[in-house]
Design a protein around this motif. Sequence first.
Motif, PDB file in Angstrom:
ATOM      1  N   ALA A 161      15.540   2.406 -10.149  1.00  0.00           N
ATOM      2  CA  ALA A 161      15.341   2.107  -8.390  1.00  0.00           C
ATOM      3  C   ALA A 161      13.856   1.573  -8.383  1.00  0.00           C
ATOM      4  N   ILE A 162      13.808   0.248  -8.829  1.00  0.00           N
ATOM      5  CA  ILE A 162      12.518  -0.391  -8.813  1.00  0.00           C
ATOM      6  C   ILE A 162      12.442  -1.295  -7.799  1.00  0.00           C
ATOM      7  N   GLU A 163      11.603  -0.894  -6.714  1.00  0.00           N
ATOM      8  CA  GLU A 163      11.353  -1.706  -5.452  1.00  0.00           C
ATOM      9  C   GLU A 163      10.920  -3.033  -5.800  1.00  0.00           C
ATOM     10  N   VAL A 212      15.658   2.263  -3.158  1.00  0.00           N
ATOM     11  CA  VAL A 212      14.908   0.882  -3.118  1.00  0.00           C
ATOM     12  C   VAL A 212      14.520   0.489  -1.831  1.00  0.00           C
ATOM     13  N   ILE A 213      15.663   0.667  -1.206  1.00  0.00           N
ATOM     14  CA  ILE A 213      15.542   0.045   0.579  1.00  0.00           C
ATOM     15  C   ILE A 213      14.534   1.106   1.039  1.00  0.00           C
ATOM     16  N   LEU A 214      14.581   2.260   0.990  1.00  0.00           N
ATOM     17  CA  LEU A 214      13.700   3.434   1.532  1.00  0.00           C
ATOM     18  C   LEU A 214      12.079   3.056   1.091  1.00  0.00           C
ATOM     19  N   ARG A 272       6.842   0.876   2.037  1.00  0.00           N
ATOM     20  CA  ARG A 272       5.723  -0.103   1.585  1.00  0.00           C
ATOM     21  C   ARG A 272       5.534  -1.081   2.752  1.00  0.00           C
ATOM     22  N   VAL A 273       6.700  -1.529   3.250  1.00  0.00           N
ATOM     23  CA  VAL A 273       6.132  -2.491   4.801  1.00  0.00           C
ATOM     24  C   VAL A 273       5.426  -1.605   5.619  1.00  0.00           C
ATOM     25  N   ARG A 274       5.867  -0.192   5.849  1.00  0.00           N
ATOM     26  CA  ARG A 274       5.334   0.559   6.988  1.00  0.00           C
ATOM     27  C   ARG A 274       3.779   0.814   6.419  1.00  0.00           C
ATOM     28  N   ASN A 275       3.814   1.104   5.240  1.00  0.00           N
ATOM     29  CA  ASN A 275       2.102   1.470   4.686  1.00  0.00           C
ATOM     30  C   ASN A 275       1.479   0.041   4.965  1.00  0.00           C
ATOM     31  N   ALA A 276       2.019  -1.056   4.520  1.00  0.00           N
ATOM     32  CA  ALA A 276       1.236  -2.253   4.491  1.00  0.00           C
ATOM     33  C   ALA A 276       0.879  -2.529   5.898  1.00  0.00           C
TER      34      ALA A 276
END
Length: 383
Positions: free
Chosen positions: A89-91, A212-214, A219-223
């Motif tokens: 599960a590699i984003e 991976v979706i989560l 990651r988008v939220r953190n960014a």
Amino acid sequence: TYAEPTEFEAKAGATIALPTRHFLCLSAVLPTDDVSLVPDMMALKAEKFTLTTPDAAEPLWLLDTIPGQDGRTLAVATYLTESVPPGLAIEEAAAFTIGYRCIAFAENSLTFYREIDTLTLVITSGSRPVFFQSLAEAMMDTDLVQEIQCLILQLQSEGVITSLDQLIFCLPVDDQVLQTFSDVLQLPASVHVPPIPELTSIHKVALVPPAVILARRARVRNANRRRIALAAAAVYFLLAAVLAGQYFWLSTRVGSLESEIARDEDKVAELQSTARRWTAVEPSINPEIYPIERLYQASRLLPEDGLRLVIFEQRGNDFLISGEAGSPSLAVKFNEDLKNSPDWAGFNWTMPMPRTLPNNSAQFQITGRRTVAGPVLDEEDPI
């Protein structure tokens, strides 16, 4: 080659082939050539086989369609049945696919191969895989061959396949097993070397594991949070810089003003002293409030004979004039002259009825008040 997730480190931008054992296949021939209807029809079949439920979240699945004859369509649905191993599960992965999609299988064949120590079978119709299944802990015995025979008959009865041309083992098997499978399935059997997986653009699929979706959403939220935090910090530092600059400018300005005040302090003190002296002499030089000038302006209105002033008092805006007249009419005329005199414009004058004395003369008292703004004599110093 196939490897467990712990045996290698996937790099960002790689294509990850997820093990076939994490997926389940459902194939069916549907009585429609309208591809837009296929997803709903396959969803109903999935509910029938308890692969999904009506109130369940949308499953993670892939759908391949193969146009058939007589207005029919062969649909092959691939469902993710369990969680993907954390090591896969590699984003940062560029794409995901499924293990069996990385192999070129022979046409119209049933192929056995091992994928990470899991026995896997794939059935093709033409060159397209139409069914796959992972056989966990399966043994190459008579029970397995009978299960495979039932599977082939079911797929043929449903129209998924018409016939098979060969049986291929991409794993070591003895001659007896090879002969047993060939006799029961009535297919020529052969042993091939293990297949070599190949990744091409055709094999890549629009499939992303839930983990991976989560992770990507997180990651988008953190960014976004970091961008907001950086923007807030930039605004804070900008405001701090503006306030610091304003404080420095004000401090410099205050220092400059204090220097100017200190430099002009003696001049200011001298001007204040001069102003106080002018204020002190104002009653003597301003005709509007100088008592002698006002007395002169009132005396100019006196007749040549028959009226004299006894009291002339000035207190701020108020005046008091009293005296004696040869007759009441002279006193009344003097009051009217005050009202009409340009020197006394802006004053309101009142006079009670003069008091007649025994010698027929009259005593009078007139009071006046300034009704317009103007200089005022200090009320504490009446004259």
